[in-house]
Each structure stands twice: as C-alpha cells, then as structure tokens.
Design a protein around this motif. Structure first.
Motif, PDB file in Angstrom:
ATOM      1  N   TYR A  96       1.038  -1.343  -0.110  1.00  0.00           N
ATOM      2  CA  TYR A  96       0.119   0.026  -0.070  1.00  0.00           C
ATOM      3  C   TYR A  96       0.748   1.335  -0.115  1.00  0.00           C
ATOM      4  O   TYR A  96       0.496   2.343  -0.768  1.00  0.00           O
ATOM      5  CB  TYR A  96      -1.005   0.130   1.310  1.00  0.00           C
ATOM      6  CG  TYR A  96      -1.621   1.359   1.207  1.00  0.00           C
ATOM      7  CD1 TYR A  96      -2.807   1.153   0.590  1.00  0.00           C
ATOM      8  CD2 TYR A  96      -1.439   2.358   2.068  1.00  0.00           C
ATOM      9  CE1 TYR A  96      -3.623   2.684   0.504  1.00  0.00           C
ATOM     10  CE2 TYR A  96      -2.054   3.420   2.382  1.00  0.00           C
ATOM     11  CZ  TYR A  96      -3.171   3.716   1.477  1.00  0.00           C
ATOM     12  OH  TYR A  96      -3.804   4.734   1.569  1.00  0.00           O
ATOM     13  N   TYR A 145       0.809   3.957  -2.770  1.00  0.00           N
ATOM     14  CA  TYR A 145       0.410   5.209  -2.420  1.00  0.00           C
ATOM     15  C   TYR A 145       1.534   6.344  -2.991  1.00  0.00           C
ATOM     16  O   TYR A 145       1.333   7.395  -3.384  1.00  0.00           O
ATOM     17  CB  TYR A 145       0.512   5.565  -0.904  1.00  0.00           C
ATOM     18  CG  TYR A 145      -0.527   6.931  -0.753  1.00  0.00           C
ATOM     19  CD1 TYR A 145      -1.677   7.085  -0.608  1.00  0.00           C
ATOM     20  CD2 TYR A 145       0.312   8.123  -0.082  1.00  0.00           C
ATOM     21  CE1 TYR A 145      -2.441   8.368  -0.342  1.00  0.00           C
ATOM     22  CE2 TYR A 145       0.066   9.254   0.134  1.00  0.00           C
ATOM     23  CZ  TYR A 145      -1.418   9.389   0.068  1.00  0.00           C
ATOM     24  OH  TYR A 145      -1.753  10.366   0.596  1.00  0.00           O
ATOM     25  N   GLU A 185      -5.513   7.747  -1.581  1.00  0.00           N
ATOM     26  CA  GLU A 185      -5.890   6.631  -0.996  1.00  0.00           C
ATOM     27  C   GLU A 185      -6.400   5.437  -2.037  1.00  0.00           C
ATOM     28  O   GLU A 185      -6.234   4.212  -1.945  1.00  0.00           O
ATOM     29  CB  GLU A 185      -6.519   6.681   0.131  1.00  0.00           C
ATOM     30  CG  GLU A 185      -6.080   7.511   1.179  1.00  0.00           C
ATOM     31  CD  GLU A 185      -6.680   7.751   2.664  1.00  0.00           C
ATOM     32  OE1 GLU A 185      -7.674   7.188   2.821  1.00  0.00           O
ATOM     33  OE2 GLU A 185      -6.147   8.727   3.305  1.00  0.00           O
TER      34      GLU A 185
END
Length: 84
Positions: free
Chosen positions: A23, A27, A33
């Motif tokens: 993640y 990102y 997000e």
C-alpha cells in the motif's frame, strides 16, 4: 492457488507481512488512497497466485513485490489519465 503451501512460510502469512509495504509503495506512486488501495489489492492478488514468496530470499522477494506493485500502480494511473 499455487503459492499457498509451498516450502517455507505459507504465502498468505508472507503476504500479510508485506501488505502495508504494498500500500505504501502504491500510495507513493499514485498519491491518493483510493487508487493506492486498488493497486495494492491487485498486486497482492497476483502475488498470491504466483511463485511462492516464502522460498525467495528477502532481497529477491522485495524486488518481486515492488515490481508487481509498480506494474499495477502504473496500470491504474494509465486508466485514470483521460485520452487526449
């Protein structure tokens, strides 16, 4: 799924360990997000069905994961950019 029970730690345990890393990398590349979550989920799904991560040495494992996340992040970015 192929990668779930090969020698070494089960793939799902390894994937859980790198979930946050996926993640964060997505990102960093995408800057939001929603897209980062989609890219990380797609990368983790691909990784779960691919080569067993538990048998790879740590540097190779990170490189493989990083390439997969980058691939999916760039794919999502390409979809988000309107055609000229």
């Amino acid at each position: 799924m192929k990668g779930l029970t090969k020698e070494g730690p089960p793939c799902l345990e390894v994937l859980r360990h790198y979930e946050c890393y996926c993640y964060q990398a997505a990102y960093y590349l995408l800057g939001n997000e929603r897209d980062a979550l989609a890219a990380a989920q797609a990368a983790l799904t691909e990784l779960a069905g691919g080569i067993p991560l538990g048998v790879l040495p740590e540097p190779e494992r990170l490189l493989h994961i990083r390439r997969c996340v980058t691939h999916h992040s760039l794919h999502i970015r390409k979809l988000a950019v309107p055609a000229v």
